[in-house]
Design an enzyme around this catalytic site. Structure first.
Site, mmCIF file in Angstrom:
data_model
loop_
_atom_site.group_PDB
_atom_site.id
_atom_site.type_symbol
_atom_site.label_atom_id
_atom_site.label_comp_id
_atom_site.label_asym_id
_atom_site.label_seq_id
_atom_site.Cartn_x
_atom_site.Cartn_y
_atom_site.Cartn_z
ATOM 1 N N ASP A 33 -51.071 -81.805 44.796
ATOM 2 C CA ASP A 33 -49.632 -81.915 44.537
ATOM 3 C C ASP A 33 -48.900 -80.959 45.482
ATOM 4 O OD1 ASP A 33 -47.033 -81.740 43.465
ATOM 5 O OD2 ASP A 33 -47.745 -82.017 41.414
ATOM 6 N N HIS A 74 -48.434 -85.745 43.387
ATOM 7 C CA HIS A 74 -47.502 -85.381 42.315
ATOM 8 C C HIS A 74 -47.099 -86.551 41.428
ATOM 9 C CE1 HIS A 74 -44.393 -83.019 40.320
ATOM 10 N NE2 HIS A 74 -43.507 -83.972 40.583
#
Length: 316
Positions: A266, A293
Site C-alpha cells: 500500500d 491500497h
C-alpha cells in the site's frame, strides 16, 4: 479466493438532514431483518461506489451506506463548513437512531478506518465488531508520506513529478498549502485543475497494478472536486484529532472483535499504520496481504468477504 457478492440495488434510500447546512444520502441493501452493518467510505470526500454494497451476503446483512458530508449525493456538494471528523461521528449516531439500530458491525477502509475507530471509541456500546481495511490513523506523518515529499514520491517518481509539477517550484516546499490555495480560490477552472491533479496522484497509487479506470474515476469532476477539497481541509486540521488519539484511546474498544486488513504494498497508507494499530490492539486479527491500497484488490476482497461471512455466523 472469494470474490464480491453479485451487484445489488438498495431496497430503501432516504435523505437525512443532520444540521442547517448538510443533508446526507443514505441507502439500505440486503435483508431488512439481517445483521446491521455500516459501510464507511474513504477520502474523506470520495463518496460511495456501487461495489461497496457487495462485500456482504445480502441474505444475512442489513447493509447501511451513506455519503459523508460534502461527498457523493450528499449536499451541499464539496462543502467544508461544519465538516469535521466529529461532525461525521455525530451523523453516524443520528443515522443509527433514525434507523432504530441498537448495535451494528462497523466496516471502514482508508479514511473510513479512521472514522470507524473514532466512532467506536466514542460509542463502543453501539458497536458489535470492527472490520478495518487500509489503515489510516490521521497522523501528520502519514499525510506527509503521501501528499508532501515523503516516501511515496520515491516510489512513484513520474506520477509525483506530475502532482508536484502542478505547483510552481517556489511553492513546492509546502505542497498541501499550495494546493489548498488553489482548491479554494475564486477561479473555477483553477479549482478543477488542482482537484484533477490531486485525484490523478491519488488514483494512480491506489492499486498494485496501474489501473487507468481508477485514475479516470479519481479525475472525474464528481470525485476529484469533493475528494481534493475535503481531504485538504481535513489534513490541514490534522483530521481534527489530537496527537496519536486513535492509538491512545484504543483501550475503549479492545473488548470488541476486530479485524485489520492491509495491503503489504500500500503506497497511500503504508503497512506501518496497520502494524502500529495491531501492536496497540493485540486482540484484533491482522491480515497483511499481497495488495496495494484499493478495497477492490483481489487479496483484500478475499479476506474481507470471508471475515464478513464469519461474523454473520457468529453474531446473528
Amino acid at each position: 479466493m472469494r470474490k464480491l457478492y453479485p451487484p445489488i440495488e438498495p431496497y430503501a434510500t432516504r435523505r437525512l438532514q443532520v444540521d442547517d447546512i448538510h443533508e446526507l444520502y443514505v441507502e439500505e441493501c440486503g435483508n431488512p431483518d439481517g445483521l446491521p452493518v455500516l459501510f464507511l467510505h474513504g477520502g474523506p470526500g470520495a463518496g460511495l461506489a456501487p461495489y461497496h454494497r457487495q462485500f456482504f451476503d445480502p441474505s444475512r446483512y442489513r447493509i447501511v451506506l451513506f455519503d459523508q458530508r460534502g461527498a457523493g449525493r450528499s449536499t451541499p456538494f464539496a462543502e467544508l463548513a461544519d465538516n469535521s471528523t466529529w461532525h461525521i461521528v455525530d451523523d453516524i449516531e443520528r443515522l443509527r437512531r433514525t434507523l432504530d439500530v441498537e448495535r451494528w458491525v462497523v466496516f471502514g477502509g482508508s479514511w473510513g478506518s479512521t472514522l470507524a475507530l473514532a466512532y467506536a471509541q466514542a460509542h463502543p456500546e453501539h458497536v458489535l465488531a470492527l472490520v478495518l481495511r487500509g489503515i489510516f490513523l490521521g497522523r501528520p506523518q502519514e499525510v506527509r508520506w503521501f501528499y508532501e515529499e515523503g516516501g511515496a514520491s520515491w516510489l512513484l517518481p513520474q506520477r509525483w513529478a506530475q502532482y508536484a509539477g502542478f505547483i510552481p517550484e517556489a511553492e513546492r516546499d509546502q505542497l498541501l498549502d499550495a494546493y489548498w490555495q488553489r482548491l479554494t480560490c475564486d477561479d473555477e477552472a483553477t479549482r478543477l485543475a488542482a482537484a484533477r491533479a490531486w485525484g490523478a496522484w491519488e488514483g494512480g497509487a491506489l492499486t498494485l497494478e496501474e489501473s487507468p479506470d481508477t485514475v479516470a474515476s479519481f479525475t472525474s469532476r464528481q470525485v476529484a472536486v469533493s475528494l481534493a477539497r475535503i481531504e485538504a481541509h481535513f489534513f490541514r486540521h490534522d483530521c481534527f484529532l489530537e496527537s496519536d488519539q486513535l492509538l491512545r484511546n484504543i483501550d475503549r474498544i479492545r473488548h470488541l472483535p476486530g479485524t485489520i486488513v492491509h495491503g503489504r504494498y500500500d503506497l497511500i497508507c503504508p503497512a506501518r499504520n496497520a502494524a502500529d494499530l495491531a501492536q496497540a490492539w493485540p486482540e484484533a486479527e491482522l491480515h497483511m496481504v499481497t495488495a496495494g491500497h484499493a478495497a477492490s484488490e483481489p487479496a483484500i476482497v478475499d479476506v474481507l468477504v470471508r471475515t464478513m461471512d464469519r461474523l454473520a455466523e457468529q453474531l446473528h
